[in-house]
Design a protein around this motif. Structure first.
Motif, PDB file in Angstrom:
ATOM      1  N   LEU A 186      15.927  -7.555  15.025  1.00 60.68           N
ATOM      2  CA  LEU A 186      16.992  -6.974  14.207  1.00 60.68           C
ATOM      3  C   LEU A 186      17.819  -6.029  15.057  1.00 60.68           C
ATOM      4  CD1 LEU A 186      17.846  -7.054  11.169  1.00 60.68           C
ATOM      5  CD2 LEU A 186      16.529  -4.948  10.875  1.00 60.68           C
ATOM      6  N   ARG A 187      19.135  -6.104  14.947  1.00 66.12           N
ATOM      7  CA  ARG A 187      19.986  -5.224  15.740  1.00 66.12           C
ATOM      8  C   ARG A 187      20.065  -3.840  15.100  1.00 66.12           C
ATOM      9  NH1 ARG A 187      25.006  -8.917  14.162  1.00 66.12           N
ATOM     10  NH2 ARG A 187      23.762 -10.234  15.537  1.00 66.12           N
ATOM     11  N   PRO A 188      20.355  -2.810  15.880  1.00 59.82           N
ATOM     12  CA  PRO A 188      20.477  -1.457  15.316  1.00 59.82           C
ATOM     13  C   PRO A 188      21.477  -1.421  14.167  1.00 59.82           C
ATOM     14  CG  PRO A 188      20.429  -1.370  17.710  1.00 59.82           C
ATOM     15  CD  PRO A 188      20.508  -2.817  17.348  1.00 59.82           C
ATOM     16  N   GLY A 189      21.074  -0.790  13.078  1.00 57.59           N
ATOM     17  CA  GLY A 189      21.894  -0.755  11.878  1.00 57.59           C
ATOM     18  C   GLY A 189      21.626  -1.927  10.952  1.00 57.59           C
ATOM     19  N   GLY A 190      20.849  -2.916  11.415  1.00 61.22           N
ATOM     20  CA  GLY A 190      20.532  -4.075  10.580  1.00 61.22           C
ATOM     21  C   GLY A 190      19.550  -3.738   9.472  1.00 61.22           C
ATOM     22  N   ARG A 191      19.417  -4.645   8.525  1.00 62.62           N
ATOM     23  CA  ARG A 191      18.594  -4.383   7.344  1.00 62.62           C
ATOM     24  C   ARG A 191      17.589  -5.508   7.115  1.00 62.62           C
ATOM     25  NH1 ARG A 191      23.516  -6.388   6.323  1.00 62.62           N
ATOM     26  NH2 ARG A 191      23.865  -7.820   4.572  1.00 62.62           N
ATOM     27  N   VAL A 192      16.502  -5.138   6.456  1.00 61.30           N
ATOM     28  CA  VAL A 192      15.454  -6.086   6.144  1.00 61.30           C
ATOM     29  C   VAL A 192      15.084  -5.941   4.673  1.00 61.30           C
ATOM     30  CG1 VAL A 192      13.620  -4.477   6.819  1.00 61.30           C
ATOM     31  CG2 VAL A 192      13.158  -6.922   6.810  1.00 61.30           C
ATOM     32  N   VAL A 193      14.839  -7.065   4.015  1.00 65.97           N
ATOM     33  CA  VAL A 193      14.373  -7.084   2.626  1.00 65.97           C
ATOM     34  C   VAL A 193      13.241  -8.095   2.544  1.00 65.97           C
ATOM     35  CG1 VAL A 193      14.934  -7.514   0.212  1.00 65.97           C
ATOM     36  CG2 VAL A 193      16.645  -6.467   1.705  1.00 65.97           C
ATOM     37  N   LEU A 194      12.080  -7.670   2.051  1.00 67.35           N
ATOM     38  CA  LEU A 194      10.878  -8.491   2.069  1.00 67.35           C
ATOM     39  C   LEU A 194      10.100  -8.381   0.767  1.00 67.35           C
ATOM     40  CD1 LEU A 194       9.594  -6.932   5.391  1.00 67.35           C
ATOM     41  CD2 LEU A 194      10.749  -9.129   5.257  1.00 67.35           C
ATOM     42  N   SER A 195       9.397  -9.440   0.420  1.00 67.88           N
ATOM     43  CA  SER A 195       8.361  -9.300  -0.604  1.00 67.88           C
ATOM     44  C   SER A 195       7.164  -8.642   0.075  1.00 67.88           C
ATOM     45  CB  SER A 195       7.972 -10.658  -1.195  1.00 67.88           C
ATOM     46  OG  SER A 195       7.281 -11.458  -0.258  1.00 67.88           O
ATOM     47  N   PHE A 196       6.445  -7.800  -0.685  1.00 71.46           N
ATOM     48  CA  PHE A 196       5.366  -7.023  -0.069  1.00 71.46           C
ATOM     49  C   PHE A 196       4.148  -6.952  -0.969  1.00 71.46           C
ATOM     50  CE2 PHE A 196       5.902  -4.526   3.900  1.00 71.46           C
ATOM     51  CZ  PHE A 196       4.557  -4.237   4.122  1.00 71.46           C
ATOM     52  N   GLY A 197       3.674  -8.110  -1.375  1.00 72.56           N
ATOM     53  CA  GLY A 197       2.425  -8.178  -2.123  1.00 72.56           C
ATOM     54  C   GLY A 197       2.577  -7.878  -3.598  1.00 72.56           C
ATOM     55  N   PHE A 198       1.604  -8.342  -4.364  1.00 71.14           N
ATOM     56  CA  PHE A 198       1.578  -8.065  -5.792  1.00 71.14           C
ATOM     57  C   PHE A 198       1.238  -6.594  -6.030  1.00 71.14           C
ATOM     58  CE2 PHE A 198       0.416 -12.572  -5.378  1.00 71.14           C
ATOM     59  CZ  PHE A 198       1.370 -13.145  -6.194  1.00 71.14           C
ATOM     60  N   PRO A 199       1.837  -5.973  -7.034  1.00 76.53           N
ATOM     61  CA  PRO A 199       1.511  -4.570  -7.324  1.00 76.53           C
ATOM     62  C   PRO A 199       0.017  -4.401  -7.583  1.00 76.53           C
ATOM     63  CG  PRO A 199       3.425  -5.290  -8.579  1.00 76.53           C
ATOM     64  CD  PRO A 199       2.845  -6.518  -7.958  1.00 76.53           C
ATOM     65  N   LEU A 200      -0.532  -3.285  -7.111  1.00 77.00           N
ATOM     66  CA  LEU A 200      -1.961  -3.020  -7.252  1.00 77.00           C
ATOM     67  C   LEU A 200      -2.223  -1.971  -8.328  1.00 77.00           C
ATOM     68  CD1 LEU A 200      -3.574  -2.794  -3.695  1.00 77.00           C
ATOM     69  CD2 LEU A 200      -4.132  -4.385  -5.526  1.00 77.00           C
ATOM     70  N   LYS A 201      -3.173  -2.243  -9.189  1.00 76.96           N
ATOM     71  CA  LYS A 201      -3.621  -1.233 -10.150  1.00 76.96           C
ATOM     72  C   LYS A 201      -4.697  -0.352  -9.541  1.00 76.96           C
ATOM     73  CE  LYS A 201      -2.565  -4.004 -14.257  1.00 76.96           C
ATOM     74  NZ  LYS A 201      -3.103  -4.622 -15.501  1.00 76.96           N
ATOM     75  N   ASP A 202      -5.462  -0.910  -8.608  1.00 72.91           N
ATOM     76  CA  ASP A 202      -6.538  -0.177  -7.946  1.00 72.91           C
ATOM     77  C   ASP A 202      -6.159   0.028  -6.482  1.00 72.91           C
ATOM     78  OD1 ASP A 202      -8.827   0.870  -6.891  1.00 72.91           O
ATOM     79  OD2 ASP A 202     -10.167  -0.743  -7.571  1.00 72.91           O
ATOM     80  N   ALA A 203      -5.725   1.234  -6.125  1.00 75.18           N
ATOM     81  CA  ALA A 203      -5.255   1.520  -4.771  1.00 75.18           C
ATOM     82  C   ALA A 203      -6.354   1.370  -3.723  1.00 75.18           C
ATOM     83  CB  ALA A 203      -4.669   2.927  -4.706  1.00 75.18           C
ATOM     84  N   SER A 204      -7.614   1.413  -4.138  1.00 70.20           N
ATOM     85  CA  SER A 204      -8.711   1.269  -3.175  1.00 70.20           C
ATOM     86  C   SER A 204      -8.765  -0.134  -2.572  1.00 70.20           C
ATOM     87  CB  SER A 204     -10.053   1.596  -3.847  1.00 70.20           C
ATOM     88  OG  SER A 204     -10.384   0.617  -4.821  1.00 70.20           O
ATOM     89  N   LEU A 205      -8.089  -1.096  -3.203  1.00 66.52           N
ATOM     90  CA  LEU A 205      -8.063  -2.463  -2.695  1.00 66.52           C
ATOM     91  C   LEU A 205      -6.950  -2.682  -1.676  1.00 66.52           C
ATOM     92  CD1 LEU A 205      -8.628  -4.416  -6.047  1.00 66.52           C
ATOM     93  CD2 LEU A 205     -10.319  -3.944  -4.254  1.00 66.52           C
ATOM     94  N   SER A 206      -6.127  -1.670  -1.458  1.00 65.55           N
ATOM     95  CA  SER A 206      -5.001  -1.800  -0.532  1.00 65.55           C
ATOM     96  C   SER A 206      -5.494  -2.120   0.878  1.00 65.55           C
ATOM     97  CB  SER A 206      -4.193  -0.507  -0.505  1.00 65.55           C
ATOM     98  OG  SER A 206      -3.066  -0.627   0.331  1.00 65.55           O
ATOM     99  N   GLY A 207      -4.817  -3.074   1.526  1.00 65.19           N
ATOM    100  CA  GLY A 207      -5.211  -3.471   2.861  1.00 65.19           C
ATOM    101  C   GLY A 207      -6.297  -4.525   2.912  1.00 65.19           C
ATOM    102  N   THR A 208      -6.668  -5.056   1.756  1.00 68.93           N
ATOM    103  CA  THR A 208      -7.672  -6.119   1.697  1.00 68.93           C
ATOM    104  C   THR A 208      -7.023  -7.392   1.159  1.00 68.93           C
ATOM    105  OG1 THR A 208      -8.402  -5.640  -0.584  1.00 68.93           O
ATOM    106  CG2 THR A 208      -9.441  -4.396   1.213  1.00 68.93           C
ATOM    107  N   LYS A 209      -7.757  -8.499   1.252  1.00 68.17           N
ATOM    108  CA  LYS A 209      -7.267  -9.769   0.741  1.00 68.17           C
ATOM    109  C   LYS A 209      -7.885 -10.077  -0.614  1.00 68.17           C
ATOM    110  CE  LYS A 209      -6.235 -12.262   5.030  1.00 68.17           C
ATOM    111  NZ  LYS A 209      -6.512 -13.510   5.790  1.00 68.17           N
ATOM    112  N   SER A 210      -7.107 -10.758  -1.452  1.00 65.20           N
ATOM    113  CA  SER A 210      -7.621 -11.231  -2.728  1.00 65.20           C
ATOM    114  C   SER A 210      -8.482 -12.471  -2.492  1.00 65.20           C
ATOM    115  CB  SER A 210      -6.468 -11.581  -3.672  1.00 65.20           C
ATOM    116  OG  SER A 210      -5.807 -12.761  -3.221  1.00 65.20           O
ATOM    117  N   ALA A 211      -9.107 -12.978  -3.545  1.00 62.46           N
ATOM    118  CA  ALA A 211      -9.927 -14.184  -3.432  1.00 62.46           C
ATOM    119  C   ALA A 211      -9.088 -15.387  -3.012  1.00 62.46           C
ATOM    120  CB  ALA A 211     -10.627 -14.461  -4.755  1.00 62.46           C
TER     121      ALA A 211
END
Length: 258
Positions: free
Chosen positions: A170-195
């Motif tokens: 990405l060039r300086p000043g450029g922008r990024v838009v991404l999907s970033f996982g399903f919302p979590l109800k339990d924050a302790s699961l953050s950084g792990t994989k689902s089944a």
């Protein structure tokens, strides 16, 4: 009627694959069949299921792609990279007015479909579709003004490495838009994989990963619409002070001479 038949075909095919996975299971030693199913159909499409899934996603994700296009606010002078582009349905439908588009995918199935879909633009030199690794992209630094991805970070082996590569191209000043996982109800699961093998992050961890990869002005939002079920992350590649200083240097030198 056509839409119903299309969806019914996909449901039947998915059910058949799940049934095969269950039948072939051997108890605790085969608990990963769901992750393998996702990898075969979404992560790295292969075989008949991968071909069907790639074809079907172009139809099922049309409203999601429209939402992503609004988030990106694409302009005629943009150079856009879609990482994990699938069959390039997004590039065809929502980036026809963009100066140059590029798609990257790791599987030959979607790459072949994408090249067929964008054949005219590829021939004209305003599009390219590349089979490659999102963790080692084949473009030079600062190539694109916009980078996007949908259901990519959720399935790659090293999400931070992919984000770092996105930041690099990405060039300086450029922008990024991404999907970033399903919302979590339990924050302790953050950084792990689902089944099913999908990475998942809390909002705070999603923001931290973006910033660790180098992005600034980072925001992470809940799903924007009912059909867009994942968090959306946005960021920019900051313009370094050295670049700003270099751009101002010629005027300063001329002022000194006069």
């Amino acid at each position: 009627m056509r839409r119903f038949l299309f969806l019914a075909t996909g449901v039947v095919a998915a059910a058949a694959v799940v049934a095969i996975g269950v039948i072939r299971s051997r108890g605790p030693s085969d608990k990963g069949w769901r992750e393998r199913l996702v990898r075969t159909s979404v992560g790295l499409p292969s075989g008949p299921l991968g071909r069907l899934a790639t074809w079907q996603m172009a139809f099922e994700h049309r409203r999601v792609y429209a939402t992503m296009a609004r988030e990106l606010d694409l302009r005629p002078d943009d150079d856009l990279l879609d990482v994990g582009c699938g069959s390039a349905a997004f590039l065809q439908r929502h980036a026809a007015h963009v100066r140059h588009v590029a798609g990257l995918d790791a599987s030959e199935i979607p790459v072949g479909m994408a090249r067929t879909r964008l054949a005219d633009r590829i021939a004209a030199g305003t599009a390219e579709i590349v089979r490659g690794d999102a963790m080692a992209m084949p473009w030079p630094d600062d190539r694109f003004s916009v980078v996007t991805a949908y259901i990519l970070l959720e399935v790659v082996p090293d999400p931070l490495k992919v984000l770092s590569e996105m930041h690099r191209v990405l060039r300086p000043g450029g922008r990024v838009v991404l999907s970033f996982g399903f919302p979590l109800k339990d924050a302790s699961l953050s950084g792990t994989k689902s089944a099913w093998g999908y990475w998942r992050w809390s909002e705070a961890d999603a923001r931290r990963l973006m910033e660790e990869a180098g992005f600034g002005d980072v925001t992470v939002s809940p799903p924007p619409t009912w059909e867009f079920t994942m968090q959306v992350a946005r960021g920019t590649k900051q313009v370094s002070p050295a670049v700003v200083e270099a751009e101002g240097a010629p005027e300063l030198a001329q002022a000194t001479l006069t």
